[in-house]
Design an enzyme around this catalytic site. Structure first.
Site: not given
Ligand code: SAH
Length: 347
Positions: A118, A296, A197, A111, A125, A222, A122, A339, A98
């Site tokens: 992945c 989110n 990122s 984006c 996520c 975070h 995390c 995401c 996506e």
């Molecule tokens: N792997 C990369 C890109 C990931 S997504 C990274 O870790 O940076 C981009 C951002 O969205 C990251 O900071 C990730 O931690 C955050 N993210 C992922 N899921 C999320 C959610 N449910 N709510 C808020 N931020 C989120």
């Protein structure tokens, strides 16, 4: 290797010098490579057929020599709130990725995803729920930008690699992608308008610092203590916050580019004023920009976004400390904003 038996090459992932070498090895003139490169990366052709200044014979030969990727949009959702569009694309092996298109005053931003799934795991996520399927090729990353340019009919000026996947876990393809995206023979997007990122892969962050690029590096922090970060992000078992900040310092020193720290606010987990104070202390020496992202909600995960007043209080601490920060405007809230959620729903 014999020309007839060599493996079909993914032509859209070749840089211009590689394509020139390739064409010459096929007995073609080098300028053909330039013409083809322009068709692929400037005119955004979706097949060899469209390359009308090449002979029919050459176009047909190319079809047997090379694979030519092109994404199929299987779903497009448009936000009624802000016009953000979310695209679900099918790759040639039928995997799904996506990408998101956002309209800002300063231009259109896309984006993109860097991997199918992945493996970073995390806890908040949606992208890592199914693990890593595979890396995306440079062409498949470019194709997300190209397909969206064609579908919207508008120029893309900013690209953020913040979709599904950990870009620095797909390092070589990412670098080829960035060089081709910003190449003057392609879309020629300014390096300063490209953001990568990362969840914080220290050796790759340092390597990236030495690539002589002007892109922005965003670090998903975070948490402000190692203990808390380990609860949220398995990668924190590998690298400490101190090591991360060292790597950020090195990046700043080498490139002159300020780091962005991303901080997703999760209610009751990392949203206290003490967290905010510690975050200021981390950001100050490097004059980092801070991006606050109210978490989110993800259906499969059990966490909530802090209330508005708490987010405000957190922000106030940053302001009081004169730390440059902004709340990420929540774009496309009504269309599976977070995401990896659209892809999961489709699967
Ligand atoms: N792997 C990369 C890109 C990931 S997504 C990274 O870790 O940076 C981009 C951002 O969205 C990251 O900071 C990730 O931690 C955050 N993210 C992922 N899921 C999320 C959610 N449910 N709510 C808020 N931020 C989120």
């Amino acid at each position: 290797m014999d020309k007839t038996t060599r493996k079909r090459i993914d032509i859209k992932s070749l840089t211009l010098p590689q394509l020139e070498e390739e064409m010459v090895s096929r007995g073609e003139k080098a300028f053909r490579a330039r013409q083809m490169y322009e068709w692929m990366h400037k005119k955004l052709a979706r097949s060899f057929e469209e390359m009308t200044n090449l002979s029919k014979a050459l176009r047909e030969d190319c079809g047997t020599w090379y694979t030519y990727t092109a994404l199929q949009a299987v779903k497009v959702q448009e936000s009624k709130l802000d016009g953000t569009r979310k695209f679900l694309f099918q790759l040639s092996d039928s995997n799904l990725v996506e990408s998101v298109w956002m309209k800002y005053r300063h231009g259109n931003s896309v984006c993109i995803s860097s991997q199918v799934g992945c493996r970073m795991g995390c806890s908040f996520c949606a992208s890592s729920l199914g693990g890593l399927e595979r890396n995306l090729t440079p062409a498949e990353m470019l194709d997300q930008v190209y397909a969206i340019t064609l579908l919207t009919g508008e120029r893309v000026s900013n690209v953020v690699v913040m979709g599904t996947g950990e870009p620095l876990d797909n390092y070589d393809n990412l670098l080829t992608f960035i060089r081709m995206l910003t190449d003057e023979n392609g879309l020629h997007i300014s390096q300063r308008n490209v953001t990568v990122s990362t969840c914080g892969l220290v050796p790759q962050m340092k390597k990236l610092a030495r690539e002589d690029l002007q892109i922005t590096l965003a670090l998903s922090l975070h948490a402000t203590t190692d203990e808390k970060r380990r609860e949220l992000m398995p990668i924190a078992n590998r690298y400490t916050i101190e090591e991360l900040m060292d790597a950020c310092g090195y990046y700043f020193e080498q490139t002159g580019r300020r780091i962005t720290l991303e901080y997703s606010l999760v209610a009751g987990v990392n949203d206290s004023e003490r967290d905010a104070e510690r975050l200021c202390r981390l950001a100050r020496p490097l004059r980092c920009h801070i991006n606050l992202i109210p978490a989110n909600p993800v259906k499969e995960r059990d966490f909530v976004q802090p209330e508005g007043s708490r987010i405000k209080a957190f922000q106030n601490v940053l302001e009081k400390n004169r730390i440059n920060g902004s709340i990420r405007r929540e774009m496309g809230r009504d269309i599976d904003g977070a995401c990896g959620q659209l892809r999961r729903r489709h699967m």
